[in-house]
Design a protein around this motif. Structure first.
Motif, PDB file in Angstrom:
ATOM      1  N   THR A  53       2.438  29.806  -6.251  1.00  0.00           N
ATOM      2  CA  THR A  53       1.217  30.129  -6.986  1.00  0.00           C
ATOM      3  C   THR A  53       0.016  29.487  -6.299  1.00  0.00           C
ATOM      4  O   THR A  53       0.073  28.338  -5.858  1.00  0.00           O
ATOM      5  CB  THR A  53       1.312  29.630  -8.433  1.00  0.00           C
ATOM      6  N   GLU A  54      -1.074  30.220  -6.188  1.00  0.00           N
ATOM      7  CA  GLU A  54      -2.313  29.684  -5.623  1.00  0.00           C
ATOM      8  C   GLU A  54      -3.243  29.275  -6.753  1.00  0.00           C
ATOM      9  O   GLU A  54      -3.377  29.983  -7.751  1.00  0.00           O
ATOM     10  CB  GLU A  54      -2.989  30.722  -4.725  1.00  0.00           C
ATOM     11  N   TYR A  55      -3.901  28.131  -6.573  1.00  0.00           N
ATOM     12  CA  TYR A  55      -4.797  27.599  -7.593  1.00  0.00           C
ATOM     13  C   TYR A  55      -6.215  27.498  -7.047  1.00  0.00           C
ATOM     14  O   TYR A  55      -6.416  27.252  -5.845  1.00  0.00           O
ATOM     15  CB  TYR A  55      -4.309  26.219  -8.062  1.00  0.00           C
ATOM     16  N   VAL A  56      -7.180  27.708  -7.917  1.00  0.00           N
ATOM     17  CA  VAL A  56      -8.590  27.643  -7.512  1.00  0.00           C
ATOM     18  C   VAL A  56      -9.310  26.605  -8.365  1.00  0.00           C
ATOM     19  O   VAL A  56      -8.916  26.309  -9.496  1.00  0.00           O
ATOM     20  CB  VAL A  56      -9.283  29.014  -7.653  1.00  0.00           C
ATOM     21  N   THR A  57     -10.377  26.069  -7.799  1.00  0.00           N
ATOM     22  CA  THR A  57     -11.151  25.018  -8.458  1.00  0.00           C
ATOM     23  C   THR A  57     -12.324  25.608  -9.226  1.00  0.00           C
ATOM     24  O   THR A  57     -13.008  26.512  -8.750  1.00  0.00           O
ATOM     25  CB  THR A  57     -11.679  24.027  -7.407  1.00  0.00           C
ATOM     26  N   GLU A  58     -12.552  25.074 -10.415  1.00  0.00           N
ATOM     27  CA  GLU A  58     -13.788  25.339 -11.155  1.00  0.00           C
ATOM     28  C   GLU A  58     -14.634  24.072 -11.158  1.00  0.00           C
ATOM     29  O   GLU A  58     -14.125  22.978 -10.897  1.00  0.00           O
ATOM     30  CB  GLU A  58     -13.472  25.756 -12.587  1.00  0.00           C
ATOM     31  N   ALA A 104     -12.228  20.987 -11.355  1.00  0.00           N
ATOM     32  CA  ALA A 104     -11.171  21.136 -12.351  1.00  0.00           C
ATOM     33  C   ALA A 104     -10.204  22.234 -11.949  1.00  0.00           C
ATOM     34  O   ALA A 104     -10.620  23.278 -11.426  1.00  0.00           O
ATOM     35  CB  ALA A 104     -11.768  21.447 -13.722  1.00  0.00           C
ATOM     36  N   VAL A 105      -8.924  21.990 -12.189  1.00  0.00           N
ATOM     37  CA  VAL A 105      -7.889  23.017 -12.084  1.00  0.00           C
ATOM     38  C   VAL A 105      -7.141  23.013 -13.411  1.00  0.00           C
ATOM     39  O   VAL A 105      -6.525  22.011 -13.776  1.00  0.00           O
ATOM     40  CB  VAL A 105      -6.916  22.756 -10.913  1.00  0.00           C
ATOM     41  N   ASP A 106      -7.215  24.120 -14.136  1.00  0.00           N
ATOM     42  CA  ASP A 106      -6.560  24.246 -15.433  1.00  0.00           C
ATOM     43  C   ASP A 106      -5.281  25.051 -15.243  1.00  0.00           C
ATOM     44  O   ASP A 106      -5.320  26.281 -15.144  1.00  0.00           O
ATOM     45  CB  ASP A 106      -7.495  24.942 -16.424  1.00  0.00           C
ATOM     46  N   ALA A 107      -4.152  24.340 -15.201  1.00  0.00           N
ATOM     47  CA  ALA A 107      -2.860  24.996 -14.998  1.00  0.00           C
ATOM     48  C   ALA A 107      -2.024  24.911 -16.267  1.00  0.00           C
ATOM     49  O   ALA A 107      -0.910  24.398 -16.264  1.00  0.00           O
ATOM     50  CB  ALA A 107      -2.122  24.365 -13.819  1.00  0.00           C
ATOM     51  N   GLY A 108      -2.582  25.371 -17.377  1.00  0.00           N
ATOM     52  CA  GLY A 108      -1.788  25.352 -18.600  1.00  0.00           C
ATOM     53  C   GLY A 108      -2.524  24.915 -19.834  1.00  0.00           C
ATOM     54  O   GLY A 108      -3.700  25.201 -20.019  1.00  0.00           O
ATOM     55  N   SER A 109      -1.834  24.126 -20.673  1.00  0.00           N
ATOM     56  CA  SER A 109      -2.272  23.979 -22.060  1.00  0.00           C
ATOM     57  C   SER A 109      -3.191  22.816 -22.413  1.00  0.00           C
ATOM     58  O   SER A 109      -3.883  22.895 -23.426  1.00  0.00           O
ATOM     59  CB  SER A 109      -1.035  23.899 -22.971  1.00  0.00           C
ATOM     60  N   PRO A 110      -3.227  21.661 -21.711  1.00  0.00           N
ATOM     61  CA  PRO A 110      -4.155  20.611 -22.159  1.00  0.00           C
ATOM     62  C   PRO A 110      -5.597  21.138 -22.208  1.00  0.00           C
ATOM     63  O   PRO A 110      -6.050  21.828 -21.294  1.00  0.00           O
ATOM     64  CB  PRO A 110      -3.997  19.522 -21.088  1.00  0.00           C
ATOM     65  N   GLN A 127      -4.968  29.112 -15.532  1.00  0.00           N
ATOM     66  CA  GLN A 127      -4.112  29.491 -14.418  1.00  0.00           C
ATOM     67  C   GLN A 127      -2.659  29.180 -14.799  1.00  0.00           C
ATOM     68  O   GLN A 127      -2.386  28.549 -15.804  1.00  0.00           O
ATOM     69  CB  GLN A 127      -4.543  28.747 -13.155  1.00  0.00           C
ATOM     70  N   LEU A 128      -1.735  29.644 -13.977  1.00  0.00           N
ATOM     71  CA  LEU A 128      -0.323  29.519 -14.328  1.00  0.00           C
ATOM     72  C   LEU A 128       0.131  28.070 -14.343  1.00  0.00           C
ATOM     73  O   LEU A 128      -0.278  27.276 -13.485  1.00  0.00           O
ATOM     74  CB  LEU A 128       0.523  30.307 -13.330  1.00  0.00           C
TER      75      LEU A 128
END
Length: 393
Positions: A302-307, A269-275, A293-294
């Motif tokens: 912007t760098e994104y990380v996985t959960e 999962a990558v959570d980049a905001g509101s959903p 995350q942003l």
């Protein structure tokens, strides 16, 4: 089987606007049907609209009509006989779990045995497949789905969607958007391979055309990255760069990206905001929290990380946009605090493709006379897990 194969061949050869004529001819020849009528579900999933160059029949409601009974149950429904020897049968038209509409036939009662209905249902499935192909070449079926005019932004959003539901042995999934005829920036997308399901839920900033254009950019950037073989953080980063390059941070989009391993139930999962996401497991509902995350396009590079998490057979996941969980009641309480969990529990026996509409109806009742001032998007997925050779998940 030979007769059915012949119908499939004729459907593939037919002009896009003549598909119903082919099926009607085959049903008359094989089952002596007297009349045939095709109805497709409208964008709001509230009515079934007749498909015809100049429709003469009024729409029928999904929730209180014989046609709607077949559409909802996803199985043939034979009306009680009104004339001796003649039966009216309603058959769902569905493609890989995506419910398109209903085919209604009037036929001799003696030609409506379970075996006959199964044969008719096969024709409906073939018809549904060809309708999806034909929509590339004709507006006939898209026009039939409209109970009223779509805004331009809504037209763009609906054209982006992969469908409204999909099913595989490992899962079933359904989604819906409101206001269906005037949506702004909310969207969903999915892709299924032999090993993975990728699901994205997008909430674009802004209203009207501005939001629709932003979401179009985001969804197509994510698709481009996914089809190039990038992992989930790479997909988010590419889309983030595309949005920032276009808008320089003035507009951005919130996205939840999920990638399910169909064999194990492992989820990236990558959570980049509101959903946001909720899980119904063993009768209890809980919010599934991620490290926020942003949003995409807010800042440059912007760098994104996985959960990671894991879903288990029997789990039901529900994802809602901020237009759902932030809607307030007359008393000022947000829907996502308690009412959404109650709604998810109350509809636990509905199939996943019917849950989004049921939750949105509850949301409408919850807010009362207050108008909806934002898009409301609900996605529901039931996870079954992959069956082993011994039949165990």
């Amino acid at each position: 089987m030979d007769r059915f194969a012949a119908v499939e061949r004729e459907l593939r050869k037919a002009a896009p606007h003549l598909l119903l004529d082919v099926v009607t001819a085959a049903l008359r020849e094989q089952y002596d049907v007297r009349s045939v009528e095709l109805r497709l579900a409208d964008y709001g999933m509230t009515t079934l609209q007749v498909v015809a160059e100049a429709p003469l029949s009024e729409p029928v409601h999904v929730h209180n009509s014989p046609q709607g009974r077949a559409f909802g149950a996803q199985e043939p429904y034979v009306e009680p006989l009104t004339a001796p020897g003649t039966a009216t049968v309603h058959l769902p038209v569905t493609v890989r779990g995506d419910r398109l509409g209903v085919l209604t036939v009037v036929a001799p009662e003696k030609n409506c045995s379970p075996a006959d209905l199964a044969g008719m249902q096969q024709m409906c499935e073939a018809l549904g497949h060809e309708i999806l192909v034909a929509e590339r070449d004709t507006d006939l079926y898209l026009i039939a789905r409209r109970a009223t005019r779509l805004t331009l932004g809504a037209e763009m959003q609906w054209q982006l969607l992969p469908g409204r539901s999909v099913s595989r042995p490992e899962f079933s999934l359904g989604a819906h958007l409101e206001p269906a005829y005037a949506i702004f920036g909310d969207n969903f997308d999915w892709s299924v391979s032999a090993h993975h399901l990728t699901l994205t839920v997008t909430n674009g900033m802004g209203k009207g055309m501005e939001a629709a254009l932003l979401t179009n950019l985001v969804v197509n950037a994510l698709r481009n990255a996914r089809r190039a073989g990038l992992d989930l953080p790479g997909q988010a980063s590419l889309a983030d760069q595309a949005v920032y390059t276009q808008y320089r941070g003035a507009l951005y989009a919130s996205v939840l990206l999920l990638r399910f391993d169909l064999a194990t139930g492992e989820v990236e999962a990558v959570d980049a905001g509101s959903p946001r996401m909720w899980r119904l497991r063993g009768g209890s509902v809980e919010s599934v929290g991620f490290d926020a995350q942003l949003p995409l396009g807010m800042f440059e590079e912007t760098e994104y990380v996985t959960e990671r998490l894991r879903v288990e057979p029997g789990d039901r996941l529900l994802i809602g946009s901020d237009g759902v969980y932030e809607t307030a009641s007359a008393a000022g309480e947000h829907y996502g605090q308690r009412a959404l969990a109650r709604s998810l529990s109350a509809h636990r026996f509905l199939p996943s493709e019917q849950v989004p509409l049921a939750v949105l109806r509850d949301l409408r009742d919850y807010r009362g006379a207050t108008p909806l001032d934002d898009d409301a998007l609900v996605v529901c997925m039931d996870w079954f897990g992959r069956q082993s050779a011994a039949g165990h998940a």
